[in-house]
Motif scaffolding. Structure first.
Motif, PDB file in Angstrom:
ATOM      1  N   SER A   1       0.804  -1.230   0.000  1.00  0.00           N
ATOM      2  CA  SER A   1       0.000   0.000   0.000  1.00  0.00           C
ATOM      3  C   SER A   1       0.837   1.279   0.000  1.00  0.00           C
ATOM      4  CB  SER A   1      -0.936   0.020   1.211  1.00  0.00           C
ATOM      5  OG  SER A   1      -0.183  -0.013   2.403  1.00  0.00           O
ATOM      6  N   SER A   2       2.146   1.158   0.169  1.00  0.00           N
ATOM      7  CA  SER A   2       2.966   2.364   0.295  1.00  0.00           C
ATOM      8  C   SER A   2       2.988   3.205  -0.979  1.00  0.00           C
ATOM      9  CB  SER A   2       4.397   1.977   0.679  1.00  0.00           C
ATOM     10  OG  SER A   2       4.976   1.164  -0.335  1.00  0.00           O
ATOM     11  N   SER A   3       2.864   2.576  -2.125  1.00  0.00           N
ATOM     12  CA  SER A   3       2.895   3.322  -3.389  1.00  0.00           C
ATOM     13  C   SER A   3       1.619   3.148  -4.195  1.00  0.00           C
ATOM     14  CB  SER A   3       4.101   2.880  -4.226  1.00  0.00           C
ATOM     15  OG  SER A   3       3.983   1.507  -4.571  1.00  0.00           O
ATOM     16  N   ALA A   4       0.534   2.796  -3.535  1.00  0.00           N
ATOM     17  CA  ALA A   4      -0.735   2.575  -4.232  1.00  0.00           C
ATOM     18  C   ALA A   4      -1.207   3.861  -4.910  1.00  0.00           C
ATOM     19  CB  ALA A   4      -1.794   2.083  -3.256  1.00  0.00           C
ATOM     20  N   GLY A   5      -1.526   3.753  -6.169  1.00  0.00           N
ATOM     21  CA  GLY A   5      -2.028   4.899  -6.924  1.00  0.00           C
ATOM     22  C   GLY A   5      -0.973   5.872  -7.387  1.00  0.00           C
ATOM     23  N   MET A   6       0.295   5.659  -7.021  1.00  0.00           N
ATOM     24  CA  MET A   6       1.380   6.535  -7.443  1.00  0.00           C
ATOM     25  C   MET A   6       1.863   6.119  -8.834  1.00  0.00           C
ATOM     26  SD  MET A   6       1.600   8.591  -4.923  1.00  0.00           S
ATOM     27  CE  MET A   6       3.146   9.442  -5.209  1.00  0.00           C
ATOM     28  N   ILE A   7       2.320   7.100  -9.609  1.00  0.00           N
ATOM     29  CA  ILE A   7       2.747   6.831 -10.982  1.00  0.00           C
ATOM     30  C   ILE A   7       4.100   6.127 -10.967  1.00  0.00           C
ATOM     31  CG2 ILE A   7       3.345   7.856 -13.195  1.00  0.00           C
ATOM     32  CD1 ILE A   7       1.535  10.186 -12.521  1.00  0.00           C
ATOM     33  N   LYS A   8       4.128   4.913 -11.505  1.00  0.00           N
ATOM     34  CA  LYS A   8       5.376   4.156 -11.620  1.00  0.00           C
ATOM     35  C   LYS A   8       5.818   4.035 -13.074  1.00  0.00           C
ATOM     36  CE  LYS A   8       3.608   1.562  -7.741  1.00  0.00           C
ATOM     37  NZ  LYS A   8       2.283   2.192  -7.899  1.00  0.00           N
TER      38      LYS A   8
END
Length: 560
Positions: free
Chosen positions: A169-176
């Motif tokens: 969940s730490s980077s959920a929804g963040m642009i990778k």
């Protein structure tokens, strides 16, 4: 790749097989098993394979158990011919021979592999997919219709899925992953490829196009602003307006599709601004993939300077697809072009769907009106139409509701419309890159296609570029074409800056209409002149009558 490298791919000799033992038992399917064991490139698939080991009931049960892993569509057998390639870089990864080997080599799930529509990887897919999965920077150039989109979408889905699993969940929804494309139509097409591979939702990767509505929500003052998702697909002009509101700290993968277009004068300023912002904000290492069907040396040098230990994959650079039959037609004049198209329609030489390219919006509209007058099922797409109009036209064209689509170069790059039979260059393109991308809308994924280019005396210099591409692509070049010579660098630059001046689109019918209009105007002027003379005559009579009455009145006054 060289010949020996190609032959070494996928060779697997099973020494435990009966073929390589001393057992000489004759069985009905011995010859078939030998073929299967020695088929290194997996070109043969016996129809009754495994039938001897499973009953019909057992097979049906197995099919029910594997329903979620099997694709809902038939695999497409690629018939793209092998092209000469040039692969450079340190520690080049072993290329793919089949998609199935991605499972044991890189851990891709069977469910994800089942969503791939193609039976075997193309050259660009065989080389680029392992490179991206090894987290290498990629500079790739391959002919149109060779599967470049899948070559980067498939490994991105897998790499981002692993990141999501590790970081939870730490980077959920963040642009990778960020994918830059020059047109909105291409952005939609890339999203469709993501949708196919992640249809079941198990991949755990969410992709979005930076549309006008999404941009409005991202830039709003609302507290519940949406997150862009794991992968953002955008055009440079729209992304620049969103740089202040989207976070690129978690960005790991950058893709420039149609990289040569993104680095030219049209988008260079926006692309530079985006790259500068990424360099300032990202916290993790960035894997870069730049692809196109054409890659000028200046763009190649610029791209390589932005990469670290890049893998350079060039497959038939500067050439059109070998499956496209290219033809030049001297039309004489603008009227001759329309006459030629009408003859092709009558002769059945334009089996739909058909694309017609022109050099300007005005000419696109004028040509559409001419063909509509002839009863052709036609529509037009260009930069002056709204986003919703362009989307609707593309959907109609894909569904065969529109048979002939007239367009400018906005539709020339990246758009994959299966089954386009003919591409007509109504106006000669201004560069070799534009020509290759235009005719690349047909002959895709191994299908055959036809490209016809009309030219007039105004196109003497520009057509030399077309002849050169035809020669490089292995097409038949007639003697009169070779006598035309080649366009020098100065002429090429001049053609890019300023297109040829052309007469308005029209035929003899248009001239007859003009003559008829002139005749009607003359008749109208004649009637108006007669009316004017009649009114003038009436005014004279009134004036004479008034003068006579005035004279009689003066005589009466003198008598008094």
């Amino acid at each position: 790749m060289d010949f020996f490298r190609l032959l070494s791919r996928g060779a697997k000799l099973d020494h435990d097989s009966e073929i390589f033992t001393k057992k000489q038992e004759k069985k009905a399917d011995d010859s078939e098993r030998i073929v299967r064991e020695l088929d290194f490139f997996h070109t043969k698939t016996p129809s009754h394979e495994h039938d001897d080991n499973k009953s019909k009931k057992q097979k049906n049960k197995a099919d029910e158990d594997d329903t979620d892993q099997k694709p809902k569509f038939a695999k497409i057998e690629s018939t793209i011919p092998y092209r000469k390639s040039n692969i450079k870089g340190s520690d080049v990864p072993q290329p793919l021979t089949t998609f199935e080997e991605l499972g044991p080599r890189f851990g891709l799930s069977e469910q994800l592999l089942s969503r791939i529509r193609f039976a075997t990887p193309t050259q660009i897919q065989a080389e680029a997919i392992p490179g991206i999965l090894h987290d290498r920077d990629i500079l790739a150039c391959a002919p149109t219709g060779s599967g470049k989109t899948l070559a980067y979408v498939l490994p991105l889905v897998e790499l981002i899925r692993k990141v999501n699993e590790n970081e939870k969940s730490s980077s959920a929804g963040m642009i990778k992953g960020l994918i830059l494309v020059p047109t909105k139509e291409l952005a939609t097409q890339v999203l469709e490829q993501f949708t196919i591979l992640t249809a079941s939702g198990r991949a755990g990767v969410k992709a979005n196009v930076l549309s006008k509505s999404l941009l409005a929500r991202l830039t709003s003052d609302s507290s519940d602003r949406p997150r862009p998702g794991d992968v953002l697909i955008a055009t440079p002009l729209r992304l620049v307006r969103a740089l202040n509101v989207i976070g690129l700290d978690s960005l790991r993968h950058l893709v420039l599709d149609e990289a040569d277009r993104l680095f030219d004068t049209t988008f260079a300023e926006q692309t530079d601004q985006i790259l500068a912002t990424i360099a300032k904000t990202r916290q993790s290492s960035l894997q870069k993939t730049f692809l196109s069907a054409t890659m000028p040396s200046s763009i190649e040098t610029m791209a390589l300077n932005l990469m670290v230990d890049p893998l350079r994959i060039f497959i038939s650079p500067g050439r059109a697809a070998a499956t496209v039959d290219q033809k030049l037609v001297f039309a004489g004049s603008e009227s001759g072009k329309l006459v030629a198209i009408r003859q092709m329609v009558k002769g059945g030489e334009l089996p739909p769907p058909v694309l017609i390219f022109v050099q300007s919006v005005e000419r696109a509209n004028a040509l559409m009106h001419e063909l509509v007058y002839d009863g052709v099922n036609v529509d037009v797409i260009h930069g002056e139409r709204t986003e919703s109009q362009r989307k609707a036209v593309v959907e109609k064209f894909k569904k065969a509701q529109v048979w002939v689509l007239i367009c400018t170069d906005v539709f020339a790059r990246g758009i994959d419309v299966h089954g386009v039979n003919v591409v007509i260059n109504y106006d000669v393109p201004q560069s070799a890159q534009a020509y290759i991308h235009r005719i690349g809308r047909t002959g895709r994924a191994g299908r055959t296609g036809k490209a016809v280019t009309f030219f007039t005396k105004e196109d003497v210099e520009a057509v030399k570029i077309v002849v050169n591409v035809m020669r490089e692509s292995g097409c038949e070049v007639q003697e009169w074409m070779t006598r035309m010579g080649k366009a020098d660098k100065q002429m090429k630059k001049q053609l890019k800056r300023k297109p040829a001046e052309r007469d308005e689109i029209g035929t003899q019918q248009k001239k007859l209409k003009a003559v008829e209009k002139k005749h009607m105007k003359a008749e109208r002027d004649k009637r108006e002149e007669a009316k004017r003379k009649k009114e003038e005559k009436k005014r004279r009579k009134k004036k004479v009558a008034a003068a006579a009455a005035s004279s009689d009145k003066e005589d009466e006054e003198e008598e008094d």
